[in-house]
Design an enzyme around this catalytic site. Sequence first.
Site, PDB file in Angstrom:
ATOM      1  N   GLY A 102      62.891  32.375  59.056  1.00 24.98           N
ATOM      2  CA  GLY A 102      64.482  32.740  57.763  1.00 24.98           C
ATOM      3  C   GLY A 102      63.612  33.409  56.083  1.00 24.98           C
ATOM      4  N   ASP A 103      64.599  33.862  55.164  1.00 29.22           N
ATOM      5  CA  ASP A 103      63.636  34.408  53.979  1.00 29.22           C
ATOM      6  C   ASP A 103      62.727  33.356  53.012  1.00 29.22           C
ATOM      7  OD1 ASP A 103      66.226  32.709  53.393  1.00 29.22           O
ATOM      8  OD2 ASP A 103      67.160  34.312  52.596  1.00 29.22           O
ATOM      9  N   ASP A 128      71.505  30.058  61.199  1.00 30.90           N
ATOM     10  CA  ASP A 128      72.702  29.669  60.336  1.00 30.90           C
ATOM     11  C   ASP A 128      73.078  31.193  59.840  1.00 30.90           C
ATOM     12  OD1 ASP A 128      71.022  27.544  59.471  1.00 30.90           O
ATOM     13  OD2 ASP A 128      69.995  27.660  58.197  1.00 30.90           O
ATOM     14  N   ARG A 163      94.814  11.790  67.469  1.00 30.77           N
ATOM     15  CA  ARG A 163      93.556  11.817  67.145  1.00 30.77           C
ATOM     16  C   ARG A 163      93.055  12.969  66.300  1.00 30.77           C
ATOM     17  NH1 ARG A 163      89.270   8.337  70.652  1.00 30.77           N
ATOM     18  NH2 ARG A 163      90.178   6.263  69.680  1.00 30.77           N
ATOM     19  N   GLY A 171      74.260  25.145  59.328  1.00 28.14           N
ATOM     20  CA  GLY A 171      73.914  26.471  58.827  1.00 28.14           C
ATOM     21  C   GLY A 171      73.231  26.249  57.616  1.00 28.14           C
ATOM     22  N   ALA A 187      90.632  26.009  65.672  1.00 29.33           N
ATOM     23  CA  ALA A 187      90.654  24.912  64.808  1.00 29.33           C
ATOM     24  C   ALA A 187      91.188  24.589  64.004  1.00 29.33           C
ATOM     25  CB  ALA A 187      88.951  24.486  63.968  1.00 29.33           C
TER      26      ALA A 187
HETATM   27  O1  F6P Z   1      67.586  26.350  58.867  1.00 25.14           O
HETATM   28  C1  F6P Z   1      68.350  26.415  60.322  1.00 25.14           C
HETATM   29  C2  F6P Z   1      68.143  24.269  59.995  1.00 25.14           C
HETATM   30  O2  F6P Z   1      69.020  24.152  61.134  1.00 25.14           O
HETATM   31  C3  F6P Z   1      69.359  24.479  58.929  1.00 25.14           C
HETATM   32  O3  F6P Z   1      70.894  24.668  59.675  1.00 25.14           O
HETATM   33  C4  F6P Z   1      69.666  22.748  58.812  1.00 25.14           C
HETATM   34  O4  F6P Z   1      70.238  22.673  57.564  1.00 25.14           O
HETATM   35  C5  F6P Z   1      68.020  22.508  59.068  1.00 25.14           C
HETATM   36  O5  F6P Z   1      67.738  24.298  59.930  1.00 25.14           O
HETATM   37  C6  F6P Z   1      67.198  21.317  59.627  1.00 25.14           C
HETATM   38  O6  F6P Z   1      66.301  21.228  59.463  1.00 25.14           O
HETATM   39  P1  F6P Z   1      65.079  20.133  60.097  1.00 25.14           P
HETATM   40  O7  F6P Z   1      64.699  20.908  60.949  1.00 25.14           O
HETATM   41  O8  F6P Z   1      63.857  20.177  58.825  1.00 25.14           O
HETATM   42  O9  F6P Z   1      65.620  19.047  59.743  1.00 25.14           O
END
Ligand code: F6P
Length: 320
Positions: A102-103, A128, A163, A171, A187
């Site tokens: 990712g970035d 994400d 319910r 994300g 939803a």
């Molecule tokens: O960036 C991917 C991601 O799965 C996010 O959606 C989430 O917030 C984060 O990584 C969770 O990180 P970790 O695997 O370090 O708990």
Amino acid sequence: MGSIAIMCSGGDSSGMNPAIKKFVEYALDKNLTPYFIFDGLEGLIDGDIRKADYKDVTGIIHLGGTMIRTSRSKRFYEFSNREIAYRNLQKNSIDKLIVLGGDGSFKAMDIFSKEFNISFIGIPSTIDNNINGTDYCLGVDTALNVIRTALDEIRDTALSFKRAFVVETMGADCGYLALISALTSGAEICIIPEIRYDLEALQKKISEEMKEGRTNILAVVAEGTNDTDKIKEWIERDLKLEVRELILGHIQRGGSPSVYDRLMAFEFISYAIDRLMQDSVNEIIVYRDAKFEFLEVNEVVKDRHRINDKLLDLVVRLSK
Ligand code: F6P
């Protein structure tokens, strides 16, 4: 023709294994020597770099996660560790790198490749879908399908009682997974960071529907809002429905890569290798408007990703 290495960095995503398989096969076809860097930037510092061959990548195409593992490295922020990492690459004559990540990872690689003249291509890989400049990140389709299965199954049980279910999707700070999942699972509520929600308006609308016979509700909440508990309490208190809360969590990162992610993995990798063979670059390959393009790292990391307005418009009615 030289040596080329691949590594993963940051959260894993489904599609990394098909990318790794294609990487080995395509590199060998092009007379490059392929290497794996295990454990992401941590392994680069520790020198866990191994030559790869066809047999290493048999039987992995259908597997989620990444066979070469990944990491979130703090040590790579230090110049002295980057220097060690560079020496490790030199030992194996590697001057071309592909990074699935990712970035955050791309920013780190941009610094590294400029410091040490390493040619690098980043392939956006995160469930994400929050990388600026690309419409698609590897692994998103598989994650959406995992969420879809979960939401369809939850609807079965929600329909069997009167319910509400509040389901939190991953994300990070981006609502893309929640948005697409809410739309495609029908939803009633979608709460994402990109849209200011209005509980009063939602209450009015859903109460009317309940008077007309609605018995159950599915609310999809993006983790980036930090409002999952608040939405649960609001439904209990103001809509007077029994509520169950479900945090989908890391199951969203697993699962066999979808056909789409496998094909995207092949495309990302072959374009990236072709580019690295042409020039000395540090770029990100992006997929936008149905085309593959290369962008300077800075062009990608300088801005936050924005979900396109058309998609946001589709989901506004589930937020207010
Ligand atoms: O960036 C991917 C991601 O799965 C996010 O959606 C989430 O917030 C984060 O990584 C969770 O990180 P970790 O695997 O370090 O708990």
